[in-house]
Design a protein around this motif. Structure first.
Motif, PDB file in Angstrom:
ATOM      1  N   GLY A   1      58.506  23.433  62.091  1.00 59.13           N
ATOM      2  CA  GLY A   1      58.722  24.269  60.909  1.00 59.13           C
ATOM      3  C   GLY A   1      60.144  24.798  60.885  1.00 59.13           C
ATOM      4  N   ILE A   2      60.588  25.226  59.710  1.00 59.48           N
ATOM      5  CA  ILE A   2      61.930  25.803  59.573  1.00 59.48           C
ATOM      6  C   ILE A   2      61.851  26.985  58.614  1.00 59.48           C
ATOM      7  N   GLY A   3      62.454  28.086  59.016  1.00 57.54           N
ATOM      8  CA  GLY A   3      62.579  29.242  58.137  1.00 57.54           C
ATOM      9  C   GLY A   3      64.045  29.463  57.799  1.00 57.54           C
ATOM     10  N   VAL A   4      64.306  29.835  56.569  1.00 58.01           N
ATOM     11  CA  VAL A   4      65.693  29.985  56.109  1.00 58.01           C
ATOM     12  C   VAL A   4      65.901  31.382  55.543  1.00 58.01           C
ATOM     13  N   TYR A   5      67.050  31.952  55.855  1.00 56.91           N
ATOM     14  CA  TYR A   5      67.431  33.218  55.228  1.00 56.91           C
ATOM     15  C   TYR A   5      68.770  33.041  54.521  1.00 56.91           C
ATOM     16  N   LEU A   6      68.761  33.281  53.209  1.00 57.56           N
ATOM     17  CA  LEU A   6      69.980  33.257  52.412  1.00 57.56           C
ATOM     18  C   LEU A   6      70.208  34.661  51.857  1.00 57.56           C
ATOM     19  N   PRO A   7      71.342  35.267  52.123  1.00 61.79           N
ATOM     20  CA  PRO A   7      71.613  36.595  51.549  1.00 61.79           C
ATOM     21  C   PRO A   7      71.555  36.554  50.021  1.00 61.79           C
TER      22      PRO A   7
ATOM     23  N   LEU B   1      77.647  32.729  49.539  1.00 66.06           N
ATOM     24  CA  LEU B   1      76.805  33.887  49.820  1.00 66.06           C
ATOM     25  C   LEU B   1      77.443  34.753  50.909  1.00 66.06           C
ATOM     26  N   VAL B   2      77.276  36.053  50.745  1.00 69.71           N
ATOM     27  CA  VAL B   2      77.886  37.003  51.683  1.00 69.71           C
ATOM     28  C   VAL B   2      76.831  38.014  52.108  1.00 69.71           C
ATOM     29  N   LYS B   3      76.689  38.181  53.387  1.00 70.72           N
ATOM     30  CA  LYS B   3      75.716  39.147  53.907  1.00 70.72           C
ATOM     31  C   LYS B   3      76.161  40.571  53.591  1.00 70.72           C
ATOM     32  N   ASP B   4      75.209  41.511  53.694  1.00 66.66           N
ATOM     33  CA  ASP B   4      75.566  42.922  53.570  1.00 66.66           C
ATOM     34  C   ASP B   4      76.503  43.305  54.714  1.00 66.66           C
TER      35      ASP B   4
ATOM     36  N   ASP C   1      77.373  32.703  54.102  1.00 64.20           N
ATOM     37  CA  ASP C   1      76.523  33.219  55.178  1.00 64.20           C
ATOM     38  C   ASP C   1      75.075  32.766  54.986  1.00 64.20           C
ATOM     39  N   ALA C   2      74.412  32.486  56.088  1.00 65.84           N
ATOM     40  CA  ALA C   2      72.991  32.124  56.061  1.00 65.84           C
ATOM     41  C   ALA C   2      72.498  32.062  57.505  1.00 65.84           C
ATOM     42  N   ALA C   3      71.196  31.890  57.646  1.00 63.02           N
ATOM     43  CA  ALA C   3      70.608  31.670  58.970  1.00 63.02           C
ATOM     44  C   ALA C   3      69.394  30.767  58.815  1.00 63.02           C
ATOM     45  N   ALA C   4      69.073  30.065  59.888  1.00 61.49           N
ATOM     46  CA  ALA C   4      67.896  29.190  59.868  1.00 61.49           C
ATOM     47  C   ALA C   4      67.208  29.262  61.232  1.00 61.49           C
ATOM     48  N   ALA C   5      65.889  29.239  61.198  1.00 57.85           N
ATOM     49  CA  ALA C   5      65.097  29.261  62.437  1.00 57.85           C
ATOM     50  C   ALA C   5      64.248  27.998  62.480  1.00 57.85           C
ATOM     51  N   THR C   6      64.470  27.203  63.508  1.00 57.11           N
ATOM     52  CA  THR C   6      63.742  25.940  63.654  1.00 57.11           C
ATOM     53  C   THR C   6      62.717  26.092  64.785  1.00 57.11           C
ATOM     54  N   TRP C   7      61.480  25.828  64.454  1.00 59.60           N
ATOM     55  CA  TRP C   7      60.395  25.958  65.434  1.00 59.60           C
ATOM     56  C   TRP C   7      60.163  24.615  66.109  1.00 59.60           C
ATOM     57  N   ILE C   8      60.303  24.621  67.427  1.00 59.56           N
ATOM     58  CA  ILE C   8      60.052  23.420  68.214  1.00 59.56           C
ATOM     59  C   ILE C   8      58.688  23.581  68.899  1.00 59.56           C
ATOM     60  N   HIS C   9      57.841  22.589  68.705  1.00 58.61           N
ATOM     61  CA  HIS C   9      56.457  22.744  69.163  1.00 58.61           C
ATOM     62  C   HIS C   9      55.888  21.373  69.524  1.00 58.61           C
TER      63      HIS C   9
ATOM     64  N   TYR D   1      75.402  28.137  47.725  1.00 56.23           N
ATOM     65  CA  TYR D   1      75.496  29.035  48.875  1.00 56.23           C
ATOM     66  C   TYR D   1      76.689  28.762  49.784  1.00 56.23           C
ATOM     67  N   GLY D   2      77.235  27.569  49.760  1.00 60.86           N
ATOM     68  CA  GLY D   2      78.446  27.298  50.542  1.00 60.86           C
ATOM     69  C   GLY D   2      78.191  26.621  51.870  1.00 60.86           C
TER      70      GLY D   2
END
Lengths: 79, 313
Positions: free
Chosen positions: B12-18, B48-51, B165-173, B269-270
């Motif tokens: 799975g992958i979770g994404v955060y975009l400001p 995109l720019v984070k707070d 700016d962004a972040a992503a979380a990749t679940w390895i299982h 988002y860049g």
């Protein structure tokens, strides 16, 4: 070694650079005046470098603003 | 119980975009560029720019929360956490420890950072697979969070119009949706100054980075395909680091693949550094028509890594 403007145009033609039509390029008109921006120019320099096996230093780039200028430069650099 | 290393992969992958961003069209006068240049060459319409008060670890946590919301991950069962960043909260401790604390992960969970830029997710994928397999782990997190807004000069056209700016979380299982084959890696340390942060400010030699990517990435992907005995026509998507639209078009042309198969999709988002590839892959996890994927990250270092992903039946 003499590098001709035709050779430079052929390199550009074969390189399939997005948005550049080598058949309409004029050798003695600046890239900028023919709508070629800095990114397209980087592609041209790269393909010329790869063809002749030399590296164009950043400080030499400014004067290489046409096919003719590039042919003259390549003639010296590839000698 | 020792996990079957063959079964480890992306579950799975979770994404955060400001939410906040800056339009590049609002910067046209400042940087003397036109709409065509933004759309056709940069490809980035908005960054995109984070707070200002959002730390790198906060971006990472938000990506993990998005993963939690969209998958069956149980954070209490996570055995390792890797954070890929070069813009950590502090010089020390490592950001993974801070993220570990904010998420309340188990004390027996390994946590460490990897210092890499645009090649970081691909490197990280290889590292976490090997680390988990070696240690019999079944559930791990690979998080990318590298907010360049912390170091970009707002007056530098070369960088401020590109990076977001962004972040992503990749679940390895052990119940994955994609498994990886062999990876390639490479470094040209002699050219490290082409993309560098000195005294807290980023600078980029655009020509140096372009030359590097145009020369190395196509040949590296050909090597990757040969190593994994995959024909280029059998690749459904080439998920290339989203450096710029022009860069991707150049790489696609040199690979002789249609631009659509190696698309630039970061217009809104860049260039999000090590998060660019997992953001794209997240969109394809449920698309069963995408079975074979090439991923390739390249940039800071200069460093590159490519990998091949196969959908698990």
């Amino acid at each position: 070694m003499t590098v001709t403007t035709e050779q430079i145009l052929e390199i550009i033609r074969k390189a399939d650079i997005p948005e550049i039509d080598a058949d309409t390029l004029q050798s003695d008109v600046t890239f900028r005046d023919q709508g070629i921006d800095s990114l397209d120019a980087m592609s041209i320099y790269l393909n010329v470098e790869e063809t002749f096996g030399f590296k164009i230093p950043d400080e030499d780039i400014e004067g290489l603003n046409s096919v003719a200028a590039l042919a003259a430069y390549a003639s010296r650099a590839a000698a | 119980m020792i996990a079957d290393s063959q079964a480890l992969g992306i579950a799975g992958i979770g994404v955060y975009l400001p939410v906040e961003g800056v339009s590049n069209f609002a910067r046209m006068n400042q940087f003397e560029v036109d709409e065509r240049f933004i759309n056709e060459k940069l490809g980035v319409r908005r960054t995109l720019v984070k707070d200002a008060d959002e730390a790198t670890s906060d971006l990472a946590v938000r990506a993990v929360r998005a993963l939690e919301a969209g998958s069956a991950i149980d954070l209490a069962a996570v055995e390792c956490l890797i954070v890929v960043t070069q813009n950590p909260d502090y010089n020390l401790p490592h950001t993974a420890a801070i993220v570990h604390g904010k998420l309340g992960l188990p004390e027996r969970c390994a946590a460490f950072d990897i210092s890499l830029g645009c090649s970081g997710w691909v490197y990280g994928l290889s590292v976490i697979n090997a680390f988990m397999a070696q240690n019999g782990m079944q559930s791990g997190l690979l998080v990318t969070a590298d907010p360049y807004s912390k170091i970009v000069d707002p007056n530098d056209k070369n960088t401020v119009m590109l990076f977001g700016d962004a972040a992503a979380a990749t679940w390895i299982h052990t119940a994955p949706r994609f498994c990886s084959g062999r990876f390639t890696f490479g470094t040209i340390g002699a050219d490290y100054e082409h993309l560098i942060c000195r005294n807290g400010q980023l600078s980029m030699n655009g020509r140096g980075i372009f030359d590097f990517a145009a020369r190395r990435v196509p040949e590296d992907i050909r090597l990757l395909l040969e190593m994994n005995q995959v024909a280029i026509e059998d690749v459904d998507r080439f998920l290339l680091h989203q450096g710029s639209r022009y860069m991707l078009r150049t790489i696609a042309a040199r690979l002789h693949v249609a631009e659509e198969r190696a698309a630039f999709v970061a217009a809104e988002y860049g260039n999000t550094v090590s998060s660019s590839i997992p953001i794209m892959l997240a969109e394809m996890l449920d698309d069963a028509t995408v079975r074979t994927v090439v991923v390739s990250g390249f940039g800071v270092g200069l460093s590159w890594s490519s990998g091949i992903l196969h959908r698990v039946a």
